[in-house]
Scaffold this motif. Structure first.
Motif, PDB file in Angstrom:
ATOM      1  N   PHE A  19       0.855  -1.205   0.000  1.00 43.77           N
ATOM      2  CA  PHE A  19       0.000   0.000   0.000  1.00 43.77           C
ATOM      3  C   PHE A  19       0.881   1.241   0.000  1.00 43.77           C
ATOM      4  CE2 PHE A  19       1.076  -1.574   4.143  1.00 43.77           C
ATOM      5  CZ  PHE A  19       1.633  -0.459   4.725  1.00 43.77           C
ATOM      6  N   GLU A  20       0.270   2.399   0.085  1.00 46.95           N
ATOM      7  CA  GLU A  20       1.041   3.618   0.329  1.00 46.95           C
ATOM      8  C   GLU A  20       0.254   4.545   1.246  1.00 46.95           C
ATOM      9  OE1 GLU A  20       3.690   4.930   1.180  1.00 46.95           O
ATOM     10  OE2 GLU A  20       4.610   4.320  -0.711  1.00 46.95           O
ATOM     11  N   SER A  21       0.982   5.419   1.928  1.00 45.84           N
ATOM     12  CA  SER A  21       0.325   6.353   2.841  1.00 45.84           C
ATOM     13  C   SER A  21       0.559   7.788   2.390  1.00 45.84           C
ATOM     14  CB  SER A  21       0.862   6.187   4.264  1.00 45.84           C
ATOM     15  OG  SER A  21       1.989   7.009   4.468  1.00 45.84           O
ATOM     16  N   ALA A  22      -0.362   8.653   2.800  1.00 47.92           N
ATOM     17  CA  ALA A  22      -0.183  10.093   2.567  1.00 47.92           C
ATOM     18  C   ALA A  22      -0.877  10.846   3.687  1.00 47.92           C
ATOM     19  CB  ALA A  22      -0.775  10.507   1.224  1.00 47.92           C
ATOM     20  N   ASN A  23      -0.127  11.745   4.270  1.00 48.71           N
ATOM     21  CA  ASN A  23      -0.703  12.597   5.311  1.00 48.71           C
ATOM     22  C   ASN A  23      -0.759  14.027   4.781  1.00 48.71           C
ATOM     23  OD1 ASN A  23      -1.386  12.728   8.361  1.00 48.71           O
ATOM     24  ND2 ASN A  23      -0.020  14.465   8.012  1.00 48.71           N
ATOM     25  N   ILE A  24      -1.903  14.657   4.930  1.00 46.97           N
ATOM     26  CA  ILE A  24      -2.019  16.057   4.520  1.00 46.97           C
ATOM     27  C   ILE A  24      -2.315  16.899   5.751  1.00 46.97           C
ATOM     28  CG2 ILE A  24      -3.270  17.753   3.130  1.00 46.97           C
ATOM     29  CD1 ILE A  24      -3.726  15.671   1.043  1.00 46.97           C
ATOM     30  N   ARG A  25      -1.444  17.839   6.004  1.00 52.46           N
ATOM     31  CA  ARG A  25      -1.599  18.739   7.145  1.00 52.46           C
ATOM     32  C   ARG A  25      -1.892  20.137   6.611  1.00 52.46           C
ATOM     33  NH1 ARG A  25       3.351  18.435  10.856  1.00 52.46           N
ATOM     34  NH2 ARG A  25       2.354  16.410  11.234  1.00 52.46           N
ATOM     35  N   VAL A  26      -3.108  20.611   6.842  1.00 55.21           N
ATOM     36  CA  VAL A  26      -3.445  21.969   6.450  1.00 55.21           C
ATOM     37  C   VAL A  26      -2.997  22.887   7.579  1.00 55.21           C
ATOM     38  CG1 VAL A  26      -5.307  23.545   5.825  1.00 55.21           C
ATOM     39  CG2 VAL A  26      -5.409  21.150   5.103  1.00 55.21           C
ATOM     40  N   GLN A  27      -2.117  23.804   7.272  1.00 53.15           N
ATOM     41  CA  GLN A  27      -1.598  24.719   8.291  1.00 53.15           C
ATOM     42  C   GLN A  27      -2.607  25.844   8.514  1.00 53.15           C
ATOM     43  OE1 GLN A  27       1.099  23.618   9.626  1.00 53.15           O
ATOM     44  NE2 GLN A  27       2.320  22.558   8.087  1.00 53.15           N
ATOM     45  N   PRO A  28      -2.559  26.521   9.671  1.00 56.50           N
ATOM     46  CA  PRO A  28      -3.567  27.544   9.988  1.00 56.50           C
ATOM     47  C   PRO A  28      -3.696  28.635   8.922  1.00 56.50           C
ATOM     48  CG  PRO A  28      -2.287  27.024  11.940  1.00 56.50           C
ATOM     49  CD  PRO A  28      -1.654  26.277  10.816  1.00 56.50           C
ATOM     50  N   THR A  29      -2.626  28.946   8.229  1.00 57.39           N
ATOM     51  CA  THR A  29      -2.703  30.015   7.228  1.00 57.39           C
ATOM     52  C   THR A  29      -3.118  29.510   5.852  1.00 57.39           C
ATOM     53  OG1 THR A  29      -0.364  29.682   6.832  1.00 57.39           O
ATOM     54  CG2 THR A  29      -0.961  31.457   8.347  1.00 57.39           C
ATOM     55  N   GLY A  30      -3.521  28.264   5.794  1.00 56.76           N
ATOM     56  CA  GLY A  30      -3.974  27.725   4.518  1.00 56.76           C
ATOM     57  C   GLY A  30      -2.858  27.147   3.664  1.00 56.76           C
ATOM     58  N   LYS A  31      -1.658  27.142   4.196  1.00 59.97           N
ATOM     59  CA  LYS A  31      -0.579  26.446   3.514  1.00 59.97           C
ATOM     60  C   LYS A  31      -0.727  24.948   3.807  1.00 59.97           C
ATOM     61  CE  LYS A  31       1.416  30.409   2.345  1.00 59.97           C
ATOM     62  NZ  LYS A  31       0.321  31.338   2.744  1.00 59.97           N
ATOM     63  N   VAL A  32      -0.211  24.129   2.890  1.00 55.54           N
ATOM     64  CA  VAL A  32      -0.485  22.691   2.996  1.00 55.54           C
ATOM     65  C   VAL A  32       0.814  21.887   2.932  1.00 55.54           C
ATOM     66  CG1 VAL A  32      -1.643  20.731   1.895  1.00 55.54           C
ATOM     67  CG2 VAL A  32      -2.770  22.960   1.988  1.00 55.54           C
ATOM     68  N   SER A  33       1.021  21.058   3.939  1.00 58.27           N
ATOM     69  CA  SER A  33       2.162  20.141   3.927  1.00 58.27           C
ATOM     70  C   SER A  33       1.652  18.738   3.630  1.00 58.27           C
ATOM     71  CB  SER A  33       2.866  20.150   5.289  1.00 58.27           C
ATOM     72  OG  SER A  33       3.241  21.474   5.631  1.00 58.27           O
ATOM     73  N   VAL A  34       2.307  18.088   2.685  1.00 61.31           N
ATOM     74  CA  VAL A  34       1.912  16.737   2.277  1.00 61.31           C
ATOM     75  C   VAL A  34       3.069  15.798   2.591  1.00 61.31           C
ATOM     76  CG1 VAL A  34       1.171  15.265   0.372  1.00 61.31           C
ATOM     77  CG2 VAL A  34       0.493  17.680   0.431  1.00 61.31           C
ATOM     78  N   TYR A  35       2.796  14.773   3.382  1.00 62.11           N
ATOM     79  CA  TYR A  35       3.824  13.822   3.782  1.00 62.11           C
ATOM     80  C   TYR A  35       3.553  12.505   3.061  1.00 62.11           C
ATOM     81  CZ  TYR A  35       4.395  17.418   7.276  1.00 62.11           C
ATOM     82  OH  TYR A  35       4.597  18.636   7.874  1.00 62.11           O
ATOM     83  N   THR A  36       4.384  12.232   2.071  1.00 64.55           N
ATOM     84  CA  THR A  36       4.118  11.060   1.226  1.00 64.55           C
ATOM     85  C   THR A  36       5.091   9.932   1.529  1.00 64.55           C
ATOM     86  OG1 THR A  36       4.114  10.220  -1.039  1.00 64.55           O
ATOM     87  CG2 THR A  36       5.506  12.135  -0.626  1.00 64.55           C
ATOM     88  N   GLY A  37       4.581   8.726   1.490  1.00 64.88           N
ATOM     89  CA  GLY A  37       5.431   7.549   1.651  1.00 64.88           C
ATOM     90  C   GLY A  37       6.151   7.176   0.370  1.00 64.88           C
ATOM     91  N   SER A  38       5.770   7.802  -0.741  1.00 63.54           N
ATOM     92  CA  SER A  38       6.528   7.614  -1.978  1.00 63.54           C
ATOM     93  C   SER A  38       7.865   8.324  -1.838  1.00 63.54           C
ATOM     94  CB  SER A  38       5.774   8.200  -3.171  1.00 63.54           C
ATOM     95  OG  SER A  38       4.572   7.508  -3.375  1.00 63.54           O
ATOM     96  N   HIS A  39       8.821   7.962  -2.673  1.00 61.46           N
ATOM     97  CA  HIS A  39      10.145   8.553  -2.564  1.00 61.46           C
ATOM     98  C   HIS A  39      10.638   9.007  -3.931  1.00 61.46           C
ATOM     99  CE1 HIS A  39      14.446   8.982  -2.159  1.00 61.46           C
ATOM    100  NE2 HIS A  39      14.222   9.154  -0.877  1.00 61.46           N
ATOM    101  N   SER A  40      11.014  10.268  -4.024  1.00 55.50           N
ATOM    102  CA  SER A  40      11.499  10.798  -5.297  1.00 55.50           C
ATOM    103  C   SER A  40      13.018  10.726  -5.348  1.00 55.50           C
ATOM    104  CB  SER A  40      11.049  12.242  -5.473  1.00 55.50           C
ATOM    105  OG  SER A  40      11.460  12.706  -6.742  1.00 55.50           O
ATOM    106  N   HIS A  41      13.528  10.074  -6.374  1.00 62.71           N
ATOM    107  CA  HIS A  41      14.973  10.102  -6.626  1.00 62.71           C
ATOM    108  C   HIS A  41      15.185  10.431  -8.091  1.00 62.71           C
ATOM    109  CE1 HIS A  41      13.105   6.198  -5.843  1.00 62.71           C
ATOM    110  NE2 HIS A  41      13.617   5.817  -6.984  1.00 62.71           N
ATOM    111  N   GLY A  42      14.424  11.442  -8.521  1.00 60.60           N
ATOM    112  CA  GLY A  42      14.511  11.916  -9.893  1.00 60.60           C
ATOM    113  C   GLY A  42      13.163  12.055 -10.576  1.00 60.60           C
TER     114      GLY A  42
END
Lengths: 788, 152
Positions: free
Chosen positions: A486-509
């Motif tokens: 499977f894969e996971s993804a966490n989305i954290r909406v910050q108070p100012t409406g900025k968005v952090s996305v924590y992905t279990g995928s990994h980019s190496h290019g």
């Protein structure tokens, strides 16, 4: 679809990579850091009589020297996938020792490690380690290793067998071959390759005694899996006391999926010495310790009826897995190879029988494509060969055998003879587009004209299919995988409406920081610069299965999509509360919730702020907007396409020049066309590399004779033409994005197209087969033999 | 041994072992980690930098050979926070994926454009054949250099 999805947005990550400010593992410097140099075997097979470290230990700057004796109580690195013998016996699975104590089993096997203040001191002292070896006989070829009396790689594992395995209906296949109007048979050597990411593997182990906490910095494609394997199966460390960080990684192509012994080594030894330890492979080490790819010896037979319809496919393969079982090694020749033998065709009977074999060579595992290039190569070589033997145009022969189009929605998926159900496909459309792009009829006329002038042009086809979006956990679990996929993804909406996305995928290019940000920004109606994609840190990301098997967007992106749904659902509830309206009366578009039929609305950032300043929230409504999702795919995805290569062969020198390469691929929906084109082009380059240049070779004593870039030929800029890529779109019916994955398509499709083209060029000279790579001496010899 | 060199406009004097390669000196002593090491046979080009106006593989020189040298590394190519046209070109034309070969590829491209401001496709491929890229298949790198040539 919003305004970013489908656009060739320029990559977010390029600023740091073009200014030299990326941070790869070897760029990291920790206070009090020491450096490791590993003493490796120069012999392919030898018993270790003794290891004398006295001189090394007293050399300048040396902190400690460790040998196999120090690791005797640690079991070693296990395999991640159990494939049992036909009779049900458990596969033979020797663990890969972190440092070997008894005998070395391939050139490069690790015997000792010197840890010193500087890299130079560690290397100098390593020269002083004396290892007394008793040389043993060597076997490097899988088929040779199965013969009676062959040297035994593991003393207690008879016949060098890892397992034997089969798939498909043997009786029906034998009948289909026996009754065929025509049978095409090929002996195929799919040669061993080295993935050769340009960044060598690099690890830093850092044990913090004050916190009793370990940090591993690693050039890995999947940090969570490394942590799990290392903690649970190798070092028995508490997982919550271990952080694995893998940020910028300089290419992987499969070779950085696996848990390597050096990772466990630097972590374990860091605790022993109480200081951080860095190890970075030298290229010569990479060549003999990064997992290799391919290395199949295959006999393949395809039967046809008198109308050119395939009646059966029979495959016999000896797969070389090397001296130890790398993490995914066992599933590559089986579940990513045998299961792909249907190709794009309606073949009614298929059977594969396979031996997985130990040899005195570096471990073999997934290299870009991983099993699917080997399957595609044998099928597509058979098709072009059969077409020539039956005097049918190779495009026409494929058309007679294609599975008819099916979208997986109105028409069901296609059940293959080898255990898979294809999700959707339109194979004829990709073929037609490729023929049109290359100008096929004109090209054949040009070929005729050229032959009259003594010039040898060739046209080669490859219509490939792959199984990507790896993988439905229940399916792979039933096939022996020791993990879910499977894969996971966490989305954290910050108070100012900025968005952090924590992905279990990994980019190496692959450019996830861009593609995933496009997906998130479009869905939430916010600017891309308000989205941050975070990957590669087990402390930040809930869990991750990493990136390989063209899975990031299909599985990781789908997990993000699920979390986006939850964010929007929660946002709607908050907006409805703020607007004193019902959720059902709200529309969400352009980053705001609007009460239908009114001008009353709340923007995404207003809702975000309210979520964290919940002064008047009703009872039961939780503050905050943060959601995690685990997405487990319902099926693999099945990208496909047709590639056509045009080559010219100089019969006087045997030089094969690739003149044109057309790739028409169908990878489902596309978020960033620029990135997809880039993935296909790069993949094709590696596939062409296998066809024309690359080969990892052992000599009869087990020495690795292609251990530098002066000996292992890879494509350089002037070896390749411009690769002409385009796509059709047949959406994946079972994931929320309709995407299939594009990372491996080029490599899987390209190789047989090039080889088929070279053989097509030389058929007037009597050449009917060529072994890869198509080096000038090899091609020249084939021409001489054919004309003799 | 003591060695002084000007790197990206700043002068550095350091004590180095005589066997220290220039690339090690840049990375380990000057913390300029944008220059990468991809091989040990001077084959990959990831360590390409500019020394006294010439693109060189910095693994082929000893640091002590560069006493008094004027050096530009990838970190020194952009000026006043504005990317050099070659850097822009690589971004514009997707001339990179993992980014590891990119600094060397950009510095080698810089040399080419110094000598030949308007190179053909074939000239670009020939000029960059000492630099490995395993990701892109080179096509977009060629386009990136052409973009830089047109926008310099």
């Amino acid at each position: 679809m919003g305004k970013l999805i489908g656009e060739s947005v320029k990559r977010v990550e390029d600023r740091r990579f073009t200014t030299g400010t990326g941070q790869y593992t070897d760029d990291i410097v920790l206070p009090r850091m020491t450096h490791a140099h590993i003493v490796r075997s120069h012999l392919a097979h030898a018993r270790i009589r003794s290891v004398n470290t006295a001189a090394a230990k007293s050399a300048d700057g040396v902190v400690t020297v460790l040998t196999g004796e120090d690791f005797k109580d640690i079991g070693g690195v296990p395999c991640g996938w159990q494939v049992d013998f036909k009779d049900g016996t458990t596969m033979h699975e020797p663990k890969h020792p972190i440092l070997v104590a008894d005998k070395v089993r391939h050139v490069g096997d690790a015997v000792a490690v010197v840890i010193a203040e500087t890299k130079g001191q560690a290397r100098d002292a390593a020269e002083l380690v004396e290892v007394d070896y008793e040389e043993l006989p060597v076997v490097t070829d899988a088929t040779e290793a199965l013969k009676a009396g062959a040297p035994q790689v593991h003393d207690d594992l008879p016949n060098n067998m890892v397992f034997d395995w089969e798939l498909g209906d043997q009786g029906a296949t034998d009948t289909g071959i026996a009754n065929a109007h025509h049978v095409t048979k090929l002996e195929i050597r799919n040669q061993r390759l080295v993935p050769n990411a340009i960044e060598p593997r690099s690890y830093i182990g850092d044990y913090d005694a004050a916190r009793d906490f370990y940090t591993l910095y690693t050039s890995s494609q999947n940090p969570h899996v490394i942590r799990l394997l290392m903690c649970a199966f190798v070092l028995e460390l508490p997982e919550h006391k271990v952080r694995v960080v893998s940020r910028d990684v300089g290419g992987g192509f499969g070779s950085k999926i696996y848990h390597y012994t050096e990772e466990a080594l630097v972590i374990w030894a860091s605790k022993q010495i109480g200081r951080p330890i860095k190890w970075t492979a030298e290229r010569s080490e990479s060549f003999v310790t990064d997992a290799h790819g391919r290395d199949h010896n295959t006999t393949a037979e395809m039967g046809f009826d008198d109308a050119g319809k395939i009646t059966a496919l029979r495959v016999r393969t000896d797969a070389n897995l090397g001296a130890y079982l790398s993490t995914f090694s066992t599933c590559i020749p089986t579940y990513l190879h045998g299961t792909l033998l249907q190709g794009q065709y309606t073949t009614p009977a298929i059977h594969i029988s396979l031996n997985a074999v130990f040899t005195n060579t570096t471990a073999v595992d997934a290299y870009r494509g991983a099993g699917r290039p080997e399957a595609t190569y044998l099928i597509e070589r058979l098709m072009d060969t059969a077409a020539a033997e039956m005097n049918i145009d190779p495009a026409e022969l494929r058309k007679r055998n294609f599975i008819p189009p099916f979208d997986g929605v109105n028409q069901p998926g296609y059940q293959t003879q080898v255990a898979l159900q294809y999700d959707s496909g339109n194979y004829i459309a990709a073929m037609e587009k490729a023929l049109e792009t290359i100008g096929y009829q004109d090209l054949r006329r040009e070929q005729e004209e050229a032959r009259k002038q003594g010039r040898y042009l060739g046209i080669g086809f490859s219509s490939y299919i792959e199984a990507c979006g790896i993988a439905p956990s229940a399916v792979v679990g039933s096939l022996g995988a020791r993990a879910g996929l499977f894969e996971s993804a966490n989305i954290r909406v910050q108070p100012t409406g900025k968005v952090s996305v924590y992905t279990g995928s990994h980019s190496h290019g692959q450019g996830h920081e861009t593609t995933f940000a496009q997906l998130v920004a479009d869905n939430l109606g916010i600017p891309m610069e308000n989205v941050e994609i975070v990957h590669g840190d087990t402390e930040q990301i809930p869990f991750g299965m990493g990136t390989y098997g063209s899975r990031s967007l299909a599985v990781g992106g789908s997990a993000i999509s699920r979390s986006l749904d939850k964010v929007k659902e929660k946002g709607a509830k908050i907006a409805a509360h703020l607007l004193e309206a019902s959720v059902d009366d709200l529309d969400f578009a352009d980053g705001k919730w609007t009460v239908r039929g009114t001008d009353k609305s709340k923007a995404f950032d207003e809702v975000s702020l309210a979520a964290y300043v919940p002064h008047n929230f009703p009872e039961g409504m939780e503050p905050g907007i943060e959601f995690n999702s685990f997405y487990d795919p319902a099926n693999f995805t099945y990208p496909f396409g047709t590639h056509i290569a045009v080559v010219e062969v100089d019969p006087d020198t045997g030089t094969v020049t690739l003149q044109r390469f057309v790739a028409v691929d169908d990878v489902g929906n596309i978020i960033n066309p620029m990135i997809v084109d880039g993935q296909i082009q790069g993949g094709v380059a590696q596939g062409v590399g296998q066809a024309l240049l690359e080969s990892a070779n052992y000599d009869e004593s087990g020495q690795f004779s292609t251990g530098t870039y002066m000996d292992y030929a890879m494509p350089r800029a002037d070896d390749l033409p411009s690769i002409e890529v385009s796509q059709n779109v047949t959406p994946c019916p079972h994931n929320p994005l309709g995407v299939k994955g594009c990372g491996e398509a080029g490599t899987i499709g390209a190789t047989p197209a090039v080889v088929n083209a070279a053989i097509d060029a030389l058929r007037p000279l009597g050449v009917t087969d060529l072994e890869m790579p198509l080096s000038p001496p090899r091609v020249w010899s084939a021409i001489q033999q054919a004309s003799a | 041994m003591q060695v002084t060199m000007t790197v990206n406009g700043a002068s550095f004097t350091s004590d180095v072992e005589s066997r220290t390669l220039l690339v090690q000196h840049l990375r380990d002593n000057l913390n300029l980690t944008g220059t990468h090491v991809g091989c040990d046979t001077s084959s990959c080009g990831a360590c390409t930098i500019v020394v006294n106006g010439e693109a060189v593989k910095s693994c082929t020189l000893l640091a002590v050979q560069c006493n008094g040298a004027e050096i530009t590394t990838i970190e020194g190519l952009a000026s006043n926070n504005a990317l050099h046209p070659i850097q822009e070109g690589f971004r514009e034309k997707h001339g990179l994926q993992c980014g590891f070969c990119t600094p060397g590829m950009i510095m080698a491209s810089w040399q080419l454009l110094e000598r030949n401001p308007n190179p053909s496709d074939g000239e670009i491929r020939h000029a960059l054949e000492g630099n490995f890229c395993r990701c892109t298949g080179y096509d977009n790198i060629v386009k990136a250099v052409q973009w830089a040539a047109q926008n310099s």
